[in-house]
Design a protein around this motif. Structure first.
Motif, short mmCIF file in Angstrom:
data_model
loop_
_atom_site.label_atom_id
_atom_site.label_comp_id
_atom_site.label_asym_id
_atom_site.label_seq_id
_atom_site.Cartn_x
_atom_site.Cartn_y
_atom_site.Cartn_z
N GLY A 21 49.63 48.42 39.86
CA GLY A 21 48.88 47.82 40.96
C GLY A 21 47.91 48.80 41.60
O GLY A 21 46.79 48.44 41.94
N GLY A 64 44.99 49.19 39.27
CA GLY A 64 44.15 48.00 39.29
C GLY A 64 43.28 47.92 40.53
O GLY A 64 42.23 47.28 40.51
N TRP A 88 42.68 44.62 34.71
CA TRP A 88 43.49 43.42 34.75
C TRP A 88 43.01 42.42 33.70
O TRP A 88 43.80 41.73 33.09
CB TRP A 88 43.42 42.78 36.14
CG TRP A 88 44.21 43.53 37.15
CD1 TRP A 88 43.72 44.41 38.07
CD2 TRP A 88 45.62 43.53 37.34
NE1 TRP A 88 44.74 44.94 38.81
CE2 TRP A 88 45.92 44.41 38.38
CE3 TRP A 88 46.65 42.86 36.71
CZ2 TRP A 88 47.21 44.63 38.82
CZ3 TRP A 88 47.95 43.08 37.16
CH2 TRP A 88 48.21 43.96 38.19
N GLY A 109 38.88 44.72 37.68
CA GLY A 109 39.95 45.32 38.46
C GLY A 109 40.23 44.43 39.66
O GLY A 109 39.67 43.34 39.78
N LEU A 110 41.07 44.88 40.54
CA LEU A 110 41.35 44.11 41.74
C LEU A 110 40.31 44.34 42.83
O LEU A 110 40.21 43.58 43.79
CB LEU A 110 42.74 44.47 42.29
CG LEU A 110 43.91 44.13 41.39
CD1 LEU A 110 45.20 44.64 42.00
CD2 LEU A 110 43.99 42.64 41.16
#
Length: 102
Positions: free
Chosen positions: A40, A43, A56, A69-70
């Protein structure tokens, strides 16, 4: 006898075995949760090399590459590329808005 099938003299060794199994199970769950935490964090990175190595979502089609990515999206096509950073005030319907606006 306890419950008519476990002699009381064996109860302490059985409880130690159950305790050991629960400790091992807890350690395994802790390691799995640490892996998810690290994934996480990677990301949510904004650095291009991090998102290219731990994205991701990856789209690679006909010389056009996108790494999601996030926090950011990086793209490249024919030697040129760029990035798009997600806005914190962005509505949840941004794909539909893009379709309407072109």
């Amino acid at each position: 006898y306890l419950y008519d099938f476990i002699p009381i003299k064996y109860l302490s060794s059985i409880m130690r075995a159950i305790e050991r199994v629960l400790h091992i199970f807890t350690i395994i769950l802790s390691l799995i949760s640490a892996v998810f935490f690290i994934v996480g964090c990677a990301g949510y990175a904004a650095k291009k090399s991090t998102i290219e190595h731990a994205p991701w979502i990856i789209i690679e089609d006909g010389g056009y590459d996108m790494y999601f990515g996030l926090y950011k999206v990086f793209f490249s096509s024919g030697g040129t590329g760029g990035s798009v950073q997600y806005s914190h005030n962005c509505n949840s319907d941004w794909c539909n808005t893009c379709d309407k606006n072109g």
